[in-house]
Design an enzyme around this catalytic site. Structure first.
Site, PDB file in Angstrom:
ATOM      1  N   LYS A   1       0.860  -1.183   0.000  1.00  0.00           N
ATOM      2  CA  LYS A   1       0.000   0.000   0.000  1.00  0.00           C
ATOM      3  C   LYS A   1       0.894   1.230   0.000  1.00  0.00           C
ATOM      4  O   LYS A   1       1.868   1.296   0.759  1.00  0.00           O
ATOM      5  CB  LYS A   1      -0.895  -0.007   1.252  1.00  0.00           C
ATOM      6  CG  LYS A   1      -1.986  -1.072   1.227  1.00  0.00           C
ATOM      7  CD  LYS A   1      -3.101  -0.719   0.257  1.00  0.00           C
ATOM      8  CE  LYS A   1      -4.325  -1.619   0.442  1.00  0.00           C
ATOM      9  NZ  LYS A   1      -5.400  -1.251  -0.505  1.00  0.00           N
TER      10      LYS A   1
ATOM     11  N   LYS B   1     -14.337  -7.282  -6.250  1.00  0.00           N
ATOM     12  CA  LYS B   1     -14.675  -7.479  -4.831  1.00  0.00           C
ATOM     13  C   LYS B   1     -16.191  -7.598  -4.716  1.00  0.00           C
ATOM     14  O   LYS B   1     -16.917  -6.798  -5.314  1.00  0.00           O
ATOM     15  CB  LYS B   1     -14.225  -6.274  -3.983  1.00  0.00           C
ATOM     16  CG  LYS B   1     -12.735  -6.017  -3.994  1.00  0.00           C
ATOM     17  CD  LYS B   1     -12.400  -4.741  -3.219  1.00  0.00           C
ATOM     18  CE  LYS B   1     -10.901  -4.468  -3.284  1.00  0.00           C
ATOM     19  NZ  LYS B   1     -10.565  -3.125  -2.755  1.00  0.00           N
TER      20      LYS B   1
END
Ligand SMILES: [Mg+2]
Length: 327
Positions: free
Chosen positions: A151, A247
Site C-alpha cells: 500500500k 470485490k
C-alpha cells in the site's frame, strides 16, 4: 416462507490497517441471515465510506427488500431490487449459502467448478516508515509469502519501494496507491515501479481521472479497483486499464461478480480478486472466483484479532481449502 435477520458486528483489528485514505482499527460488517425449511444462510458485507456507504445506509437498503426476501425471491430478482454495493452483497451471499444448504451442495458444486486444494494469496503491507515496511516484507518472506501487496500514498514512494525491494529481492510485488497519485509524474513513477520489478500497479489515479490513462504508455499492468464495480464499467475501462480488481462488496455479490469476471476476460482484461477488511464468512462467499484470477488478495480476515467459526484456514500467503470449509 423465510425469516430474515439483519445485524451489525464489530471486529477489532490486531494491528491498525493504513492505506492512502486513512487508518482503521476495527471492521464493522453487516450480516444477513435467512432461514427457510429449517436451513439457514448468512451473508456478510463491509460498508465502505468511499462509496457513500455506512452500516446505517446498508441496513436501510436491506430493510427495503425484507418483504420481498420473506416472500422467497431468488438472486435473479435481487439484482433488480438493489444497486451494486455492500447491501446487495450481504443479501446475495446469504441467498447463495441458503441455496447450498437447501440443495446440500457447496458453491463449487452449484457452479460445477473444481475447488483447488489451496489458494495462494497476497499479504498486504500497510503504509508505514520505509524501514518498518521493509521489515514486515522480510518477516512475511521468511514465513513463506511470495506475493506482497504494497500500500502506498503519494509520499516516500521511492524510499518505501527501494527498502522493500532490497529486503525481498525475489518477492512478487504489487502496488496499490488507492487513488492517491496524479497524472502529472505518473509516467516516471510507473518506470520506477517497472525498474524495481513491480508486477502490477493498482488504481494510481482517482476514479474520476480515468481518462488520463487513455493512450498512456505504461511499462507494467495497471489495475482498476475503485474505478470498477460492475460490468457496466467495463466499456469505459477498456483501453485505459489492463486488469480489474473484483470485490463482492463492489459488485453486490457473487452473482454479478461471476458475470463481471467472464465479461472482463472476454474483453482482454485480466482479473484479480480483492476484499475489504472482513471475516472468513465474506471470503468464503467469493472463493469460487479464484479459478482464472491472476492475483488473489483475500487477507482481510488475517488483520482481525478474531474470526467467525468456522474460520477459513489461513497461513502466511495461503488459504487451505477443504470441503467443510467451503460450504
Ligand atoms: Mg485496491
Amino acid at each position: 416462507m423465510r425469516t430474515v435477520q439483519v445485524r451489525t458486528e464489530r471486529w477489532p483489528l490486531h494491528t491498525p490497517f493504513v492505506i492512502a485514505r486513512g487508518s482503521r482499527s476495527e471492521a464493522q460488517v453487516v450480516v444477513v441471515t435467512l432461514t427457510q425449511q429449517g436451513e439457514t444462510g448468512s451473508g456478510e458485507a463491509t460498508p465502505y465510506a468511499r462509496y457513500g456507504e455506512s452500516a446505517q445506509s446498508v441496513m436501510a437498503q436491506i430493510a427495503a427488500v425484507e418483504p420481498a426476501l420473506r416472500e422467497g425471491i431468488g438472486r435473479d430478482v435481487l439484482q433488480q431490487l438493489l444497486p451494486a454495493g455492500a447491501a446487495r452483497n450481504a443479501v446475495d451471499s446469504a441467498l447463495w449459502e441458503l441455496e447450498c444448504r437447501l440443495q446440500q451442495q457447496d458453491r463449487w458444486q452449484l457452479l460445477a467448478r473444481q475447488a483447488p486444494a489451496e489458494v495462494e494469496m497476497a499479504q498486504t503491507l500497510s503504509i508505514g516508515a520505509p524501514e518498518s515496511m521493509a521489515a514486515s516484507a522480510l518477516a512475511w518472506w521468511e514465513k513463506g509469502v511470495r506475493l506482497l501487496k504494497v500500500k502506498l500514498d503519494a509520499h516516500l514512494i521511492t524510499e518505501r519501494l527501494v527498502a522493500i525491494r532490497t529486503a525481498v529481492p525475489e518477492a512478487t510485488l504489487i502496488v496499490d496507491a488507492n487513488e492517491s497519485w496524479h497524472s502529472e509524474g505518473l509516467a516516471a513513477r510507473c518506470q520506477l515501479l517497472a525498474d524495481l520489478g513491480v508486477a502490477m500497479l493498482e488504481q494510481p489515479l482517482p476514479a474520476a481521472d480515468d481518462a488520463a490513462l487513455a493512450n498512456f504508455i505504461h511499462p507494467l499492468p495497471i489495475c482498476a479497483d475503485e474505478s470498477c464495480h460492475t460490468r457496466a464499467d467495463l466499456p469505459r475501462l477498456q483501453g485505459r486499464y489492463d486488469m480489474i480488481n473484483i470485490k463482492l462488496d463492489k459488485t453486490g455479490g457473487l452473482t454479478e461478480a461471476l458475470a463481471l469476471a467472464e465479461e472482463a476476460t472476454g474483453r482482454g482484461l485480466a482479473v484479480m480478486l480483492g476484499c475489504m477488511i472482513c471475516t472468513s464468512r465474506a471470503i468464503r462467499a467469493a472463493l469460487p472466483l479464484v479459478s482464472g484470477a491472476r492475483f488473489v488478495d483475500f487477507d482481510g480476515p488475517t488483520w482481525l484479532a478474531g474470526d467467525v467459526e468456522p474460520a477459513l484456514r489461513f497461513s502466511p500467503g495461503r488459504i487451505a481449502l477443504s470441503h467443510a470449509a467451503e460450504q
